[in-house]
Enzyme design. Structure first.
Site, PDB file in Angstrom:
ATOM      1  N   GLU A  75       0.586  -1.313  -0.080  1.00  0.00           N
ATOM      2  CA  GLU A  75      -0.034   0.009   0.125  1.00  0.00           C
ATOM      3  C   GLU A  75       0.935   1.586  -0.289  1.00  0.00           C
ATOM      4  O   GLU A  75       0.918   2.389  -0.366  1.00  0.00           O
ATOM      5  CB  GLU A  75      -0.790  -0.082   1.348  1.00  0.00           C
ATOM      6  CG  GLU A  75      -2.432  -0.936   0.845  1.00  0.00           C
ATOM      7  CD  GLU A  75      -2.630  -1.060   0.435  1.00  0.00           C
ATOM      8  OE1 GLU A  75      -3.551   0.235  -0.198  1.00  0.00           O
ATOM      9  OE2 GLU A  75      -4.097  -1.793  -0.145  1.00  0.00           O
ATOM     10  N   ARG A  96       0.756   3.944  -3.198  1.00  0.00           N
ATOM     11  CA  ARG A  96       0.121   5.501  -2.996  1.00  0.00           C
ATOM     12  C   ARG A  96       1.039   6.517  -2.196  1.00  0.00           C
ATOM     13  O   ARG A  96       0.985   7.795  -2.816  1.00  0.00           O
ATOM     14  CB  ARG A  96      -1.106   4.691  -1.345  1.00  0.00           C
ATOM     15  CG  ARG A  96      -2.027   3.715  -1.377  1.00  0.00           C
ATOM     16  CD  ARG A  96      -2.921   4.089  -0.286  1.00  0.00           C
ATOM     17  NE  ARG A  96      -3.697   3.131  -0.315  1.00  0.00           N
ATOM     18  CZ  ARG A  96      -5.503   2.803   0.152  1.00  0.00           C
ATOM     19  NH1 ARG A  96      -6.045   4.084   0.268  1.00  0.00           N
ATOM     20  NH2 ARG A  96      -5.623   1.872   0.405  1.00  0.00           N
ATOM     21  N   ASP A 101      -4.752  -9.511  -8.694  1.00  0.00           N
ATOM     22  CA  ASP A 101      -5.400  -8.501  -8.995  1.00  0.00           C
ATOM     23  C   ASP A 101      -3.756  -8.220  -9.183  1.00  0.00           C
ATOM     24  O   ASP A 101      -3.498  -7.591 -11.505  1.00  0.00           O
ATOM     25  CB  ASP A 101      -5.976  -7.102  -8.659  1.00  0.00           C
ATOM     26  CG  ASP A 101      -6.056  -6.882  -7.776  1.00  0.00           C
ATOM     27  OD1 ASP A 101      -4.768  -7.341  -7.029  1.00  0.00           O
ATOM     28  OD2 ASP A 101      -6.806  -6.384  -7.259  1.00  0.00           O
ATOM     29  N   GLU A 120     -12.762   0.341  -9.857  1.00  0.00           N
ATOM     30  CA  GLU A 120     -11.730  -0.724 -11.423  1.00  0.00           C
ATOM     31  C   GLU A 120     -13.327  -0.795 -12.975  1.00  0.00           C
ATOM     32  O   GLU A 120     -12.334   0.087 -13.505  1.00  0.00           O
ATOM     33  CB  GLU A 120     -12.119  -1.659 -11.044  1.00  0.00           C
ATOM     34  CG  GLU A 120     -10.921  -1.943  -9.832  1.00  0.00           C
ATOM     35  CD  GLU A 120     -11.508  -1.560  -8.513  1.00  0.00           C
ATOM     36  OE1 GLU A 120      -9.453  -1.083  -7.553  1.00  0.00           O
ATOM     37  OE2 GLU A 120     -11.946  -1.331  -8.220  1.00  0.00           O
TER      38      GLU A 120
END
Length: 543
Positions: free
Chosen positions: A169, A173, A300, A445
């Site tokens: 993360e 980010r 993903d 998404e």
């Protein structure tokens, strides 16, 4: 005299011949130079020399094929332009509303709780919403907000945190946000802070096989990885873009070596189905141990980064192309099924595999796949993938359209039924969709795929669908302070979950804004987006 005259004539003729030859050589050189220069601007196979830091020399970076549709071939009417700009302004105003709420009640904290008007520090306490939103503000021309955020970032110490630091993360980010802000603004402070953060994360790679641990503790006396028994595919396999770009911009190849080692490890791993990787990996043995394969949660962005890393380096690292194609072809064979439900026949459903058997489960996260396939179809000349992308995007949009709020749920399951109508193993039947997780977390998404498909095809249908989704979000998720996720997309009682993820400003609103922007604004032929929607300059444009 006759002889003398003849000699003079011969000398004159000789001079003329040499002059002619010189002129011809000059013309030929000029023609060759022209052809070389021309190839560098129009030939996708033209090579460019590039470096990823001080030790990696790429001599075969290429101008890959175009991704974006040739929008110069169609004319936008004044009426169409007015509608597009009005919609773009609506999205921009939505960002300003969310940003003002954050700055009023949660400035300097990671995220705002938009119902209780409290703050939350889920991502290291470094102001995740600020860093994640930097490039969105730049793209939306919100320079005052950007400059205030720049001052905040310049004062953050990215080497220390009072909280456990999630490497994945933090990379997508924070590191992605800082690198993108630098490449858009050219402000050196963002690169300096990106390098500071990159160095802080290095300790997480101190595992037996160089796979980064999920979490790291950053203290004044140093960094300490929080060791665990297993890694997750998406977490270790979604660092390529950021660390490659950091190596390029800081001239330090070590950042690239760390992530390239991960690629080599994964490619050489022992798996059952070529290109499909279970989500669990042992740090100690280096083996995949899970029986669960997914293009949704925990899997993903690994697949997403294969094609995007290939694009970032202009095709110079063929390993990523090979791995991407293998994964996509196995996905087609084992995980995508045609299905019919209600009045909607011949739809496509991207499920999961458990013990190599198909499971009719489709996360909201999976809906980035249509965009990924569309980009890959243009780069690798795979037109069939574009058709699959369109059909999967139609399913993702329908999963929004079919709810009471017009917003898609977090997890959808097919209630599979037997049918004697077909013997096609790739076709399934369902009498209904079961929304096993009815939440909406302000995810981007589906909107991301609509944006990419619009840029790839030029079809305004994708703008219309994106606009309907934004209207639903603005209606059901808006609070007096900002925007909140929902507990239940099938309820119209406004069940806000009091959470506004930083990716709502970094991704959801950015993709919506770009969907209604001029197609030249942050072109896919110039930039590649990381999984948090931070645009990074490609090493070679497509033109």
């Amino acid at each position: 005299m006759v002889l003398r005259k003849a000699s003079t004539t011969q000398i004159s003729w000789g001079l003329n011949t040499r002059i002619r030859r010189a002129i011809i050589i000059i013309l030929l050189q000029g023609l060759v130079t022209y052809q070389i220069l021309r190839s560098w601007t129009t030939d996708p196979s033209a090579k460019i020399i590039y470096e990823i830091g001080d030790q990696v020399y790429l001599a075969n970076v290429s101008r890959l094929p175009r991704i974006q549709f040739d929008f110069s071939s169609i004319e936008e009417t004044n009426e169409e332009k007015a509608i597009r700009i009005k919609r773009q302004e609506s999205v921009r105003n939505g960002f300003i509303h969310a940003w003002n709420g954050y700055t009023k009640y949660a400035w300097g904290h990671d995220e705002l709780k938009p119902v209780s008007n409290e703050s939350d520090n889920s991502f290291n306490g470094w102001g995740a919403t600020i860093v994640d939103s930097l490039d969105t503000m730049w793209i939306m021309d919100l320079k005052d907000e950007f400059n205030r955020s720049r001052k905040f970032v310049s004062e953050v110490d990215f080497s220390v945190s009072s909280y456990s630091v999630n490497v994945f993360e933090t990379t997508i980010r924070y590191l992605g946000g800082l690198l993108s802000a630098f490449e858009l603004s050219k402000d050196q402070i963002f690169l300096e802070k990106a390098h500071e953060l990159g160095v802080s994360l290095l300790g997480s790679f101190n595992s037996p096989f160089g796979l980064p641990y999920n979490d790291i503790t950053l203290l004044e006396e140093g960094s300490f990885p929080e060791t665990s028994s297993s890694a997750l595919l998406a977490r270790i396999g979604s660092l390529y873009l950021e660390f490659t770009k950091l190596a390029q911009l800081t001239d330090d190849s070590d950042f690239f070596f760390l992530v390239n080692n991960i690629t080599n490890f994964i490619e050489n791993a022992n798996i059952t189905i070529p290109g499909l990787y279970p989500i669990g990996i042992s740090y100690e043995t280096g083996e995949f141990f899970s029986d669960y394969i997914s293009f949704g949660a925990n899997g993903d962005s690994f697949y997403e980064y294969l094609i995007k890393e290939y694009i970032l380096v202009g095709g110079a690292l063929d390993q990523y192309r090979r791995m991407y194609i293998q994964s996509v072809e196995s996905m087609h064979q084992y995980m995508i099924k045609e299905f019919s439900i209600k009045e909607r026949p011949n739809m496509l459903f991207l499920g999961e595999l458990y013990n190599n058997s198909f499971v009719g489960k489709m996360d909201h996260l999976v809906c980035f796949i249509p965009g990924m396939l569309a980009i890959g179809s243009k780069i690798l000349d795979r037109p069939g993938d574009l058709e699959t992308a369109k059909r999967l995007a139609e399913t993702c949009y329908w999963l929004y359209e079919d709810t009471e709020t017009g917003i898609g749920a977090e997890v959808n399951m097919l209630n599979l039924i037997e049918s004697s109508e077909t013997t096609d193993e790739n076709e399934i039947f369902s009498d209904k969709i079961l929304r096993t997780d009815k939440r909406y977390l302000l995810r981007p998404e589906t909107i991301e795929s609509l944006f990419v498909l619009y840029r790839v095809t030029g079809d305004k249908e994708y703008q219309e669908k994106g606009w309907k989704i934004w209207q639903a979000i603005d209606k059901w998720c808006k609070t007096p302070t900002a925007y909140s996720g929902l507990y239940d997309v099938t309820s119209t009682e406004r069940p806000h979950n009091d959470n506004m993820e930083s990716f709502f400003l970094a991704e959801t609103l950015k993709y919506l804004y770009l969907l209604f922007s001029s197609p030249t604004h942050i072109s896919l032929d110039t930039y590649v987006f990381n999984t948090e929607a931070h645009p990074l300059l490609r090493m070679a444009k497509s033109y």
